[in-house]
Design a protein around this motif. Structure first.
Motif, PDB file in Angstrom:
ATOM      1  N   THR A 130      -4.027   9.121   9.520  1.00  0.00           N
ATOM      2  CA  THR A 130      -5.326   8.498   9.283  1.00  0.00           C
ATOM      3  C   THR A 130      -6.181   9.360   8.372  1.00  0.00           C
ATOM      4  N   ARG A 131      -6.057  10.685   8.478  1.00  0.00           N
ATOM      5  CA  ARG A 131      -6.792  11.570   7.578  1.00  0.00           C
ATOM      6  C   ARG A 131      -6.309  11.387   6.145  1.00  0.00           C
ATOM      7  N   MET A 132      -5.005  11.247   5.982  1.00  0.00           N
ATOM      8  CA  MET A 132      -4.463  11.046   4.637  1.00  0.00           C
ATOM      9  C   MET A 132      -4.986   9.758   4.016  1.00  0.00           C
ATOM     10  N   VAL A 133      -5.040   8.698   4.817  1.00  0.00           N
ATOM     11  CA  VAL A 133      -5.547   7.424   4.302  1.00  0.00           C
ATOM     12  C   VAL A 133      -7.010   7.565   3.924  1.00  0.00           C
ATOM     13  N   ALA A 134      -7.799   8.233   4.770  1.00  0.00           N
ATOM     14  CA  ALA A 134      -9.222   8.403   4.487  1.00  0.00           C
ATOM     15  C   ALA A 134      -9.432   9.226   3.218  1.00  0.00           C
ATOM     16  N   VAL A 135      -8.668  10.284   3.052  1.00  0.00           N
ATOM     17  CA  VAL A 135      -8.782  11.120   1.858  1.00  0.00           C
ATOM     18  C   VAL A 135      -8.417  10.324   0.613  1.00  0.00           C
ATOM     19  N   THR A 136      -7.372   9.526   0.698  1.00  0.00           N
ATOM     20  CA  THR A 136      -6.932   8.747  -0.455  1.00  0.00           C
ATOM     21  C   THR A 136      -7.980   7.710  -0.843  1.00  0.00           C
TER      22      THR A 136
ATOM     23  N   TYR B 181       4.631   4.952   3.651  1.00  0.00           N
ATOM     24  CA  TYR B 181       3.359   5.035   4.361  1.00  0.00           C
ATOM     25  C   TYR B 181       2.852   3.629   4.680  1.00  0.00           C
ATOM     26  N   PRO B 182       2.304   3.420   5.858  1.00  0.00           N
ATOM     27  CA  PRO B 182       1.784   2.093   6.218  1.00  0.00           C
ATOM     28  C   PRO B 182       0.396   1.857   5.637  1.00  0.00           C
ATOM     29  N   LEU B 183       0.335   1.716   4.325  1.00  0.00           N
ATOM     30  CA  LEU B 183      -0.939   1.549   3.631  1.00  0.00           C
ATOM     31  C   LEU B 183      -1.242   0.073   3.405  1.00  0.00           C
TER      32      LEU B 183
ATOM     33  N   PRO C  14      -2.180  -3.296   1.243  1.00  0.00           N
ATOM     34  CA  PRO C  14      -1.698  -3.721  -0.084  1.00  0.00           C
ATOM     35  C   PRO C  14      -2.583  -3.216  -1.214  1.00  0.00           C
ATOM     36  N   ARG C  15      -3.894  -3.223  -1.028  1.00  0.00           N
ATOM     37  CA  ARG C  15      -4.784  -2.768  -2.107  1.00  0.00           C
ATOM     38  C   ARG C  15      -4.550  -1.302  -2.423  1.00  0.00           C
ATOM     39  N   LEU C  16      -4.459  -0.471  -1.396  1.00  0.00           N
ATOM     40  CA  LEU C  16      -4.243   0.948  -1.638  1.00  0.00           C
ATOM     41  C   LEU C  16      -2.851   1.189  -2.224  1.00  0.00           C
ATOM     42  N   THR C  17      -1.869   0.430  -1.746  1.00  0.00           N
ATOM     43  CA  THR C  17      -0.520   0.536  -2.300  1.00  0.00           C
ATOM     44  C   THR C  17      -0.511   0.139  -3.777  1.00  0.00           C
ATOM     45  N   ARG C  18      -1.380  -0.765  -4.157  1.00  0.00           N
ATOM     46  CA  ARG C  18      -1.476  -1.195  -5.561  1.00  0.00           C
ATOM     47  C   ARG C  18      -2.238  -0.174  -6.405  1.00  0.00           C
ATOM     48  N   LEU C  19      -3.316   0.369  -5.855  1.00  0.00           N
ATOM     49  CA  LEU C  19      -4.184   1.237  -6.641  1.00  0.00           C
ATOM     50  C   LEU C  19      -3.562   2.602  -6.913  1.00  0.00           C
ATOM     51  N   ILE C  20      -2.763   3.110  -6.012  1.00  0.00           N
ATOM     52  CA  ILE C  20      -2.187   4.441  -6.221  1.00  0.00           C
ATOM     53  C   ILE C  20      -1.307   4.469  -7.475  1.00  0.00           C
ATOM     54  N   PRO C  21      -0.359   3.559  -7.639  1.00  0.00           N
ATOM     55  CA  PRO C  21       0.389   3.562  -8.910  1.00  0.00           C
ATOM     56  C   PRO C  21      -0.467   3.161 -10.100  1.00  0.00           C
ATOM     57  N   HIS C  22      -1.436   2.267  -9.883  1.00  0.00           N
ATOM     58  CA  HIS C  22      -2.282   1.846 -11.006  1.00  0.00           C
ATOM     59  C   HIS C  22      -3.061   3.033 -11.565  1.00  0.00           C
ATOM     60  N   ARG C  23      -3.592   3.869 -10.708  1.00  0.00           N
ATOM     61  CA  ARG C  23      -4.339   5.022 -11.197  1.00  0.00           C
ATOM     62  C   ARG C  23      -3.420   5.989 -11.956  1.00  0.00           C
ATOM     63  N   SER C  24      -2.196   6.135 -11.495  1.00  0.00           N
ATOM     64  CA  SER C  24      -1.232   6.955 -12.244  1.00  0.00           C
ATOM     65  C   SER C  24      -0.946   6.339 -13.603  1.00  0.00           C
ATOM     66  N   ALA C  25      -0.850   5.018 -13.647  1.00  0.00           N
ATOM     67  CA  ALA C  25      -0.601   4.338 -14.916  1.00  0.00           C
ATOM     68  C   ALA C  25      -1.758   4.549 -15.880  1.00  0.00           C
ATOM     69  N   LEU C  26      -2.992   4.491 -15.378  1.00  0.00           N
ATOM     70  CA  LEU C  26      -4.151   4.733 -16.240  1.00  0.00           C
ATOM     71  C   LEU C  26      -4.124   6.143 -16.796  1.00  0.00           C
ATOM     72  N   ARG C  27      -3.754   7.094 -15.967  1.00  0.00           N
ATOM     73  CA  ARG C  27      -3.688   8.488 -16.431  1.00  0.00           C
ATOM     74  C   ARG C  27      -2.638   8.635 -17.527  1.00  0.00           C
ATOM     75  N   ILE C  28      -1.514   7.954 -17.370  1.00  0.00           N
ATOM     76  CA  ILE C  28      -0.451   8.009 -18.380  1.00  0.00           C
ATOM     77  C   ILE C  28      -0.918   7.346 -19.664  1.00  0.00           C
ATOM     78  N   SER C  29      -1.605   6.213 -19.550  1.00  0.00           N
ATOM     79  CA  SER C  29      -2.130   5.545 -20.744  1.00  0.00           C
ATOM     80  C   SER C  29      -3.136   6.431 -21.454  1.00  0.00           C
TER      81      SER C  29
END
Length: 1446
Positions: free
Chosen positions: A759-765, A899-901, A903-918
């Motif tokens: 739960t701490r990991m989810v809150a931090v993310t 991780y039992p995240l 759907p929105r958080l599961t979507r945003l984590i790779p999306h933010r990595s994609a933005l950084r790569i772009s």
């Protein structure tokens, strides 16, 4: 740390612990704390490994003052909510930088510490020359707040106390009786000894070697004093001498001043006060005595009176710096002890008023000094200005510009020469930055500037640039007199910001000598003018003090400008200069050249490591940000080889370059120096985990989390490492998930969370996700909007309609707002711009293609390349230089699989990595401003397919795909395979390379070279086989070298990237409604229906047509890609070609063998393998028939059902493990076969099993070692039923198990997680998927038990008399069907899969050429094909499937 990733939270620790300070003739040299920070990152590593360094723990300083009440009431202003913690009065800074800087005498705890409070022992100047300034009157127009009143004690302390006490004070009790006639006090022994001690001091004061040799100055039998303590010296030497002097000079104020200090030092405060008051009776304006009274009152804990006397002294002499320090010290201490923000705010404003009072009396209204100051007073004034600005930062974000202006004034003070100063030398911060930038570029490129547009500027002319550093050349003067010409030229060269000069450490060291050649690198303000007008440098002590204070201001500004909330802002007072990374670097250059310090080298290295600019060195070496960062880290370590931040950041840099072992050594050394260094501990854990030892990393993560419970890298790294070995103690649980408490007992699923590290990991993310909402685009939005609409019109091939313009205006207007407003609306401004560029590029490429070739799918004859002279028509929107890199969460995209995240958080984590790569892709200096030119049409219809993989080695991807590359129809396709990793020496790469006509090893190539080769080969479709796996080259795709780009096999999830058009999948793995484009179609239909009914459904203003904003709050979708749906399954396998060693039969030979014979031979192999894997289990084999008894109807006592799972243990979660234990309990004659994958997980799973199910059930869990590939596949047949994991299925393992004929029980738990649905997709392609797929935990348990209980055995008599038990029942029948049909199953039909994939490639190419790939385009609106109804490509399999059910 790394970086990674960048992942930033350091607190500026200047001027804390401010207590009263006494005036002395010379101030002690206190320590200074400079801005600190590590995330990479940016050390840590979001991963990917960005330096993210955290501030070392600080011990709260002692504050000797009690909290005092005050009479003034204060309204609690809104901006006071932003005040720092009570023990830190300077607001927080991002945490990416080192904290320990070299001592600066003017800004530290010790400078304000009560321990340093001693009275003034010498007058500042002769009493007859004291200047009495007039008290402040009215309101000063240049100050933000009214000046201090003449009696500030009333404001702070209530009723005013007498400011001018009566002078009728008796002499102290130690004062001797006035000498009578004929008496001589010098005849006393005390006086004699005191004066002899002073005589000896004078005699020896020249030092050794200066006094005459051979002489004896002290009698041989001279009795030395018994004690040499301060108390003894003061009481028995100094005091008698002073008392004697007072007898002869009773009105000599310096003697009385020293006498008062001596009494204070001896603790006789009453006598000290009496002497000080006597001084004031002789001279009421003697400020030194006033200050000493204040200091003594402070020692007596009479704080109100202490403040009163200091303020009176400061009113009389505004440049009485010690009094200023004392007042500030007391005020800050009161602020620290204040009970609430309102009171603290009053004290801050009180301190600020004092600073502004001093500034008002020192500066004219035009900003020039109004009075002459000695060189040693310049840093004292500079500190007062800096303090004023720093207080502004505590008063809320609305005061940021004021703070910056004050800090700029503090710099301008020391960069200007001493009075008289002509207007042309009244340098401002802009002049300083421009001069540093210009000088830096001259050093980089000599007299031939490499930046466009600069050669015509005067200072870049050879006759000027070649003289840089010549005392006759006043470079700052030339920069200032160039006006806006140089300014605009530099901005144009830098794309709207100052271009970054990439200096080497030794060049930075020379910088100050180039900027101030007339003073040989000394700051001009502290020099004195000679009669001839030359500038004479001050003593070294003054120079060091001024350099230190200037260094502090520079570093403070640098850290403030790194704050995301200031991104794109205009630097106040600079006429349009925007805050950018280049400005930050220039400030660090100046700080280093003035005061080199290891921590500044560290902080500069972190910033450099994140830039994309590069240049060539003198030896031709490429000098990019990473190379320069390494140089600056190394230079800092030359100053301090044990500096923990430098060691950590250098380690992160080496780790990113693949030198993990060296990184571990550096991290370890950093931790040795600072055992509680959270970032170093987290980075060390990351490095150890990444080399395959996550169990060894756990201890370091726990230490990091203990040192800093809010460090994301520590929390996320700990979660990942604990999951990798199934140590679930303290995991907690999220709603509707099984978890574990601190003792390891399971927590059943419920609607509430049970707190733990998950739960701490989810809150931090979730907090990290919010960071990107705070960077705005204000100030540059009009230019961005203009470029985007121009690009859109170009892509459309026509002007935009008024309706289209209005829609886009609304979208860009939505990017405005305060940081809080954007966070509430989830507006990611930089993300929107990056998404738009990703979205528009393939459309611009197509427009270029159509303009050149028309809607041509292929050509029969060679055609020329697109005309590059037309490239200016197809310009992508420019990425603003001042845009900061998007922040990425510490959870890596791959880790979302388990991780039992949401759907929105599961979507945003790779999306933010994609933005950084772009962002990184568009920041490369070699990237042209136009889009990549499109390829020529396929010649003869042959489409060029390019596969990019980092796994062409002994890796599951190669195991599964090795023959695909050779099976492509060469009449329709040219195949290119780019391998981006070095060869591991195994046979897989040579085998694959032999199947591909265009095999290109680019593992040592630069990104520019890889992209160049792809363009040269005219690749039409580029396929990403890596995704977010280790070593993948997503940066190749972000540059968009090809019209159509897609993801296949390597990563079972969304990339969240605009540079990935299609995800190759199937309807089971990725349900259609989970795609953004399908959600958009549903919304569009609902809007059309609502409109027809007279209603409306509002659109999300930040959706880019069908590209729904990933920041959207919806949990109904996850994939940003369109789906390329394969029939049967998206998974391809190669077992039919590569793993036939079990029966050693080719498909043709196997087809000729009777089914019954095949199955009997397989049963024999299973029994033999079972005995080999589990020799301790009772054998299946029946004994020969016993007379009179028929064993055919009896079950064997040895009928042990073997459940198995061969996944890596990180895929096992508490929920599925609990289900397995329930299955074991209900099937008593069963075992669960797991792998030591890794071995460290065995003890944790066994502990959980004992706690949750008891010893008996736990004893039936069996572990074996991981096997080599061939034996692993062969022995998979030993298991009766493979129990799949639910959060993340078996993927390659599932193919291995199914090929061996072993049934799989799988649960596609999440609609939004492809990784949890892969096995369901694969069993569907066997033809028996419904018998192996369930849809709930309850069904999973019931189905496993039913299948196990269905098994029974009947005897089969072998020719040698041995009875072979042959299984029967549903599970055995399923196994038989799996085994005998495997050569006919689509799952193992590699050629069938390849042909179907080719159909998908051809359709994707057609849609791009015709323009129907892009929803809302004119072509899409006009079409009536399948793409109008769905964005998915549905590949149809035209060949029948022949599976025999037996």
């Amino acid at each position: 740390m790394a970086g990674g990733r960048w992942h930033w939270q350091y607190l500026l620790d200047l001027l804390t612990d401010h207590s009263a300070r006494c005036t002395r003739c010379s101030s002690p040299s206190p320590r200074i704390r400079l801005p600190a920070s590590s995330r990479s990152r940016y050390g840590l590593v979001p991963q990917p490994h960005t330096p993210v360094m955290s501030q070392p723990p600080r011990t709260a300083p002692a504050h000797p003052y009690p909290s005092l009440s005050f009479s003034a009431s204060s309204s609690h202003r809104p901006d006071s909510q932003h005040l720092p913690p009570t023990h830190q009065w300077i607001p927080q800074s991002p945490s990416a930088f080192s904290h320990d800087q070299p001592p600066d005498p003017l800004s530290s705890e010790d400078a304000w510490s009560a321990a340093n409070v001693t009275p003034t022992s010498r007058p500042l100047r002769s009493a007859s020359h004291i200047h009495v300034p007039s008290p402040p009157r009215g309101t000063h127009t240049n100050l933000a707040h009214p000046p201090m009143p003449r009696q500030p004690a009333t404001m702070l302390f209530g009723p005013e106390h007498p400011a001018n006490p009566s002078s009728a004070h008796p002499l102290p009790r130690h004062e001797p009786t006035p000498p009578s006639a004929g008496s001589n006090p010098l005849t006393t022994n005390l006086a004699r000894d005191a004066m002899m001690a002073y005589a000896y001091f004078l005699y020896d004061s020249p030092g050794p070697g200066s006094t005459p040799l051979g002489l004896t100055s002290v009698p041989i039998f001279y009795a030395t004093p018994e004690s040499d303590t301060t108390d003894y010296t003061y009481r028995n030497r100094l005091l008698p001498l002073l008392l004697t002097l007072v007898e002869y000079h009773p009105q000599h104020l310096p003697i009385l001043l020293l006498l008062a200090c001596t009494y204070h030092a001896l603790g006789d405060f009453d006598a000290s006060l009496s002497i000080s008051h006597r001084i004031l009776s002789l001279n009421p304006q003697y400020v030194e005595a006033m200050s000493n009274i204040g200091t003594t009152m402070k020692a007596l804990n009479q704080t109100e009176k202490a403040y009163e006397w200091w303020w009176k002294a400061l009113q009389l002499r505004p440049t009485y710096w010690d009094a200023l320090d004392n007042i500030l010290g007391m005020t800050f201490t009161l602020a620290h002890n204040a009970a609430d923000h309102g009171r603290r705010l009053v004290y801050y404003r009180q301190a600020q008023g004092v600073c502004q009072y001093v500034q008002k009396h020192v500066f004219n209204s035009d900003g020039r000094l109004s009075q002459h100051l000695q060189p040693n007073e310049i840093p004292r004034l500079q500190r007062a200005i800096f303090t004023n600005g720093t207080i502004y930062t505590t008063l809320g974000p609305t005061n940021v510009d004021r703070a910056i202006l004050e800090h700029a004034r503090a710099l301008e003070l020391v960069f200007r020469p001493p009075p008289p100063t002509p207007e042309a030398e009244q340098y401002v911060l802009r002049d300083i930055l421009l001069a540093t930038c210009a000088a830096g570029h001259i050093m980089c490129s000599g007299s031939n500037p490499s930046l466009p547009g600069l050669s015509s500027i005067g200072i870049f002319q050879p006759n000027v640039s070649s003289r840089l550093g010549d005392p006759s050349l006043n470079f700052l003067y030339l920069v200032r007199t160039s006006g806006d010409q140089l300014f605009h030229a530099l901005l144009q060269a830098g794309g709207g910001v100052l271009p970054t000069p990439l200096l080497l450490p030794e060049q930075v060291t020379r910088l100050r000598a180039l900027l101030f050649p007339q003073t040989k690198g000394v700051l001009p303000a502290i020099c004195t003018r000679t009669a001839s007008g030359e500038l004479k440098p001050p003593p070294d002590s003054v120079r060091q003090q001024t350099n230190g204070m200037t260094n502090t201001v520079l570093l403070t500004l640098a850290k403030r400008f790194q704050d995301n909330t200031l991104g794109n802002a205009t630097l106040p007072g600079t006429n349009g200069l925007r805050i950018s990374t280049s400005v930050v670097i220039l400030l660090y250059y100046l700080a280093l050249t003035l005061s080199p310090a290891p921590s500044t080298f560290n902080n500069l290295g972190i910033v450099l490591s994140g830039i994309s600019e590069s240049r060539s060195g003198q030896d031709g070496q490429l000098l990019d940000g990473t190379a320069l960062a390494r140089m600056f880290y190394t230079a800092g370590l030359h100053l301090d080889g044990k500096h923990p931040h430098l060691l950590t950041n250098l380690g992160s840099l080496l780790k990113d370059q693949g030198q993990s072992d060296q990184a571990i050594k550096l991290y370890t050394k950093a931790v040795e120096q600072k055992p509680d260094f959270d970032i170093a501990l987290a980075n060390l854990g990351n490095a150890i985990k990444d080399v395959g030892r996550p169990w060894d990393a756990i201890g370091y993560y726990k230490r990091a989390a203990a040192a800093n419970p809010n460090l994301p890298e520590a929390i996320c790294g700990l979660v990942n490492s604990l999951c990798s070995v199934c140590d679930w103690r303290g995991r907690g649980t999220l709603p509707n998930e099984v978890g574990a408490d601190d003792a390891g007992y399971f927590v059943p699923p419920g609607l509430q969370m049970y707190p733990g590290w998950m739960t701490r990991m989810v809150a931090v993310t979730e907090e990290q996700v919010k960071q990107n909402y705070y960077q705005d685009l204000d100030g540059i939005l009009p230019a961005i909007a203009e470029e985007c609409t121009r690009a859109l019109a170009c892509a459309r091939g026509r002007p935009l309609t008024l309706e289209e313009v209005a829609v886009w205006q609304i979208r860009f207007q939505s990017l405005h707002g305060t940081a809080e407003d954007r966070a509430e609306r989830r507006v990611n401004g930089p993300g929107f711009l990056l998404r738009f560029i990703d979205w528009i590029q393939p459309q611009l490429q197509r427009r270029w293609y159509i303009q050149t070739y028309g809607k041509t799918l292929s050509v029969d004859q060679p055609v020329p390349l697109p005309d590059e002279t037309q490239s200016s028509l197809f310009m992508r929107p420019t990425l603003p230089k001042m845009l900061l890199p998007p922040a990425v969460p510490s959870v890596l995209p791959f880790h979302t699989f388990t991780y039992p995240l949401s759907p929105r958080l599961t979507r945003l984590i790779p999306h933010r990595s994609a933005l950084r790569i772009s962002y990184a892709a568009y920041s490369h200096p070699w990237l042209p401003k136009h889009v990549q030119p499109p390829p020529k049409p396929p010649l003869g219809g042959k489409i060029n397919i390019g596969y990019v993989s980092n796994d062409v080695n002994n890796h599951p991807l190669s195991h599964l795909m090795q023959n695909v590359f050779g099976m492509h129809d060469r009449r329709k396709f040219n195949v290119f395979l780019y391998t981006t990793s070095p060869w591991d020496g195994t046979a897989y790469r040579p085998r694959i390379a032999g199947l591909v006509e265009n095999f290109v090893d680019v593992s040592g190539w630069s990104l520019e070279a890889i992209v160049g080769h792809i363009k040269e080969q005219g690749i039409h479709i580029l396929v990403n086989l890596g995704g977010y796996t280790k070593g993948a080259r997503n940066d190749v795709f972000a540059v968009r070298p090809c019209p159509v780009q897609m993801q296949l096999m390597g990563y079972a999830g969304t990339l969240g990237a605009g540079w990935c058009d299609y995800l190759v999948c199937d309807p089971i793995a990725c349900p259609q409604e989970t795609s953004a484009v399908e959600q958009w179609r549903n919304l569009r239909a609902r809007r059309q229906h609502a409109a027809s009914a007279g209603g409306s459904i509002p659109e999300d203003s930040l959706d880019i047509n069908a590209d729904i904003d990933p920041e959207d709050s919806s949990n109904e979708w996850i994939y940003t890609e369109k789906f390329l749906y394969m029939p049967h399954t998206f998974m391809v396998t190669d077992h039919k070609q590569s793993f036939r060693g079990d029966d050693n039969l080719s498909p043709e030979e196997r087809a000729a063998v009777p089914v019954e014979t095949l199955w009997l031979e397989e049963e024999r192999r299973r029994l033999e393998a079972r005995a080999q894997v589990f020799p301790d289990l009772p054998p299946y084999v029946l004994q020969p028939r016993v007379a009179g008894k028929d064993l055919a109807v009896h079950r064997l006592r040895s009928d042990v059902i073997i459940f198995a799972n061969f996944n890596q243990l990180y895929k096992i979660d508490p929920g599925i493990f609990l289900v397995w234990l329930r299955i074991l309990r209900k099937v008593p004659r069963s075992i669960l076969w797991l792998l030591r994958f890794p071995a460290a997980g065995e003890e944790h799973l066994m502990r959980s099993a004992k706690l949750w199910a008891g010893e008996e059930v736990a004893s039936r869990i069996r572990f074996t070692d991981v096997a080599k590939k061939d034996w692993h596949i062969f022995r998979a047949r030993v298991a009766d039923l493979f129990l799949d994991t639910a959060e993340c299925n078996a993927h390659t393992i599932a193919a291995d198990v199914l090929w061996a004929g072993t049934p799989i029980l799988t649960w596609p738990k999440h609609a939004h997680k492809m990784c949890s649905r892969v096995a369901a997709s694969m069993v569907n392609a066997t033809g028996f998927g419904e018998r192996m797929t369930v849809h709930s935990a309850e069904d999973y348990e019931a189905r496993a038990i039913a299948l196990a209980e269905s098994v029974h055995y009947v005897p089969h008599h072998e020719p040698d008399g041995t009875v072979l038990p042959r299984g029967q029942g549903e599970l055995v029948d399923l196994r038989r069907n799996m085994y005998v049909n495997r050569d006919h199953m689509p799952l193992f039909d590699t050629l069938r899969w390849t042909r179907n994939m080719e159909k998908g490639y051809q359709e994707a190419w057609r849609r791009w050429v015709e323009g129907t790939q892009f929803e809302t385009s004119d072509e899409w609106e006009a079409c009536d094909g399948d793409e109008k109804r769905s964005g998915c490509i549905w590949v149809q399999d035209d060949d029948p499937v022949h599976i025999t059910h037996t």
